[in-house]
Design an enzyme around this catalytic site. Structure first.
Site, PDB file in Angstrom:
ATOM      1  N   LYS A  67       0.834  -1.212   0.000  1.00 48.76           N
ATOM      2  CA  LYS A  67       0.000   0.000   0.000  1.00 48.76           C
ATOM      3  C   LYS A  67       0.865   1.257   0.000  1.00 48.76           C
ATOM      4  O   LYS A  67       1.921   1.295   0.642  1.00 48.76           O
ATOM      5  CB  LYS A  67      -0.896  -0.056   1.238  1.00 48.76           C
ATOM      6  CG  LYS A  67      -2.018   0.944   1.316  1.00 48.76           C
ATOM      7  CD  LYS A  67      -2.848   0.638   2.571  1.00 48.76           C
ATOM      8  CE  LYS A  67      -3.966   1.620   2.798  1.00 48.76           C
ATOM      9  NZ  LYS A  67      -4.742   1.270   4.025  1.00 48.76           N
ATOM     10  N   SER A 148      -9.588   1.160   3.477  1.00 49.57           N
ATOM     11  CA  SER A 148      -8.782   2.008   2.624  1.00 49.57           C
ATOM     12  C   SER A 148      -7.745   1.244   1.797  1.00 49.57           C
ATOM     13  O   SER A 148      -7.153   1.815   0.874  1.00 49.57           O
ATOM     14  CB  SER A 148      -8.056   3.067   3.470  1.00 49.57           C
ATOM     15  OG  SER A 148      -7.143   2.459   4.368  1.00 49.57           O
ATOM     16  N   SER A 172      -9.924  -1.469   7.338  1.00 47.08           N
ATOM     17  CA  SER A 172      -9.250  -1.172   6.072  1.00 47.08           C
ATOM     18  C   SER A 172      -8.489  -2.334   5.460  1.00 47.08           C
ATOM     19  O   SER A 172      -8.053  -2.238   4.322  1.00 47.08           O
ATOM     20  CB  SER A 172      -8.311   0.030   6.241  1.00 47.08           C
ATOM     21  OG  SER A 172      -9.058   1.217   6.337  1.00 47.08           O
TER      22      SER A 172
END
Length: 485
Positions: A67, A148, A172
């Protein structure tokens, strides 16, 4: 790879080609924000090392996407999806990146995310960032990948990497895992280092593995786990971790397991309830002992205190991260707010920054309101929450729907997720594993197994038993849209 049929180089090239063909073109999932320009060279060096000295372990030569809020000291950026951080680079690898490199993994690139890990606005669209644009759900491109860790979830699902790394503050990792039909592990806080991860909350943030199977996720967990002098929360990790979590993967892992149904997390979607009730019957037939209901005494009682803690910690933790980042164009949350205001057309075309503004108003972590809220969170989520109900019913794990089928992406109105169960484990800092559970309306739905601190071995045993029983996952078909009659 052992036989020589596949090399790290050939595997890395195959993923780079697939990212180009399917992520950047074709269906254009848009899950990868940047590829590592050194990926092929790293893979070639690892092939040579395999030939000359043998392998470092099961991650040797394995391409991983991480990420874009996880620092890498290389030619890639780390921006949390924000244009405010373009132009500066971290001076050292995050704990996660170091662990991956030490394990012999190929860091293939960075994944897109909900900008600033979805803490900028209460009206955001998950999977959108100013730098990366919008990530799509590979099962139905007009639907949302959740966030997320949107890019990590979509990329792992769509086979743009072998495994991926996401981060979670609350939901997330597990929500995008559910929405994209993969396995996601939100570990006990402190099992994996947060050093060099752009922060929201030191009391809830953690990286976590995301993969297509429980086994792959368990292998990645073993590679990432461990203490790090740069993150005090990991002080106990070395004594609590397992070097090989695959040893707990038992195809009969449900047999004799006492599983409590956190029934108050149900009720947001009739079809989800029906699916999970069928799965409960299947788990019983596989030998699980089901306690239903097994609800948390504190269910629904810590939503406000959780947000208050996040607002305080966001300001303090992000200010600390930005101030220490070399040549950063923004040195504080206040600077980021100003940057967004000056670049509204690029950074805020769809939603604003009301949560940033709320956080900026908060004082130091010595404020009585913060101290009281944090204490309430821990009490309500632990002794009056997960630990309390598990003690009461002598449980090995709790079971709940992770969420519903992916909602339609709506940039005009923002997210409209209908339900989820991530909050108790997130606030407690306890482990939570999402496993694909089936399909509703051709969209994947996941279930969560969560439990006490450091109970990853037990949860993995149960999750693997469930996966082998149901074999629910099917690969995405990149449909433009779904038709319901």
């Amino acid at each position: 790879m052992k036989s020589g049929e596949i090399s790290a180089r050939s595997l890395t090239q195959a993923y780079l080609d697939r990212i180009n063909d399917v992520d950047k073109n074709g269906p254009a999932v848009n899950s990868v924000i940047e590829v590592n320009p050194d990926a092929i060279a790293i893979a070639e060096a690892l092939d040579k090392e395999r030939k000359d000295h043998g392998v470092r372990g099961p991650m040797h030569g394995i391409p991983v996407l991480i990420k874009d809020n996880i620092d890498t000291a290389d030619k890639m950026l780390t921006t949390a999806g924000s244009l405010a951080l373009v132009g500066s680079s971290p001076s050292q690898d995050s704990g996660v990146a170091k662990k991956l490199r030490d394990a012999g993994a190929v860091i293939l690139g960075k994944t897109n995310l909900s900008e600033w890990a979805n803490i900028r606005s209460s009206h955001s669209t998950s999977g959108w960032s100013g730098r990366g644009g919008l990530t799509k759900n590979p099962y139905a491109l007009h639907r949302n990948p959740c966030g997320s860790s949107s890019g990590s979830g979509a990329a792992a699902s769509a086979n743009f990497c072998t495994v991926a790394v996401g981060t979670e503050t609350d939901g997330s990792v597990v929500c995008p895992s559910s929405a994209n039909g993969i396995v996601g592990i939100k570990p006990t806080l402190g099992l994996i280092s947060r050093a060099g991860v752009i922060p929201i909350s030191h009391s809830q943030d953690t990286p976590g593995p995301m993969a297509r199977t429980v086994r792959d996720a368990a292998i990645l967990l073993g590679a990432l786990a461990g203490s790090d002098a740069r993150d005090a929360a990991t002080a106990y990790a070395s004594s609590k971790m397992q070097k090989d979590y695959t040893q707990f993967l038992d195809p009969n892992g449900l047999r004799g397991a006492r599983i409590g149904v956190a029934r108050k997390y149900f009720g947001f979607n009739d079809a989800v309830d029906a699916l999970l009730n069928d799965l409960i019957r299947e788990m019983k037939s596989a030998g699980a002992v089901i306690v239903d209901p097994a609800d948390l005494e504190s269910h629904g009682k810590f939503d406000e205190t959780e947000l208050l803690v996040l607002m305080y910690e966001l300001k303090t933790d992000l200010n600390g991260y930005l101030a220490a980042r070399p040549n950063s164009p923004v040195l504080s949350l206040s600077d980021v707010i100003s940057f967004n205001d000056k670049n509204k057309d690029r950074e805020m075309p769809y939603f604003g920054q009301d949560l940033f503004l709320k956080a900026q108003e908060k004082g130091p972590l010595t404020d009585k309101d913060y101290v009281a809220a944090l204490a309430a969170n821990h009490s309500l989520s632990r002794e009056h929450g997960i630990d309390g109900v598990m003690d009461k019913f002598h449980l090995d794990a709790l079971f709940a729907p992770t969420g519903g089928p992916a909602w339609l992406t709506d940039l005009a109105n923002g997210d409209h997720a209908s339900g989820g169960s991530s909050n108790a484990a997130a606030v407690a800092g306890y482990p939570n594993i999402n496993v694909p559970a089936g399909f509703l309306f051709e969209l994947p739905v996941g279930i969560s197994f969560f439990g006490r601190a450091w109970s990853e071995p037990t949860l993995l045993k149960i999750a693997y038993g469930f996966e082998q029983l149901t074999k629910a996952r099917k690969p995405p078909q990149f449909r433009e849209e779904l038709s319901f009659g």
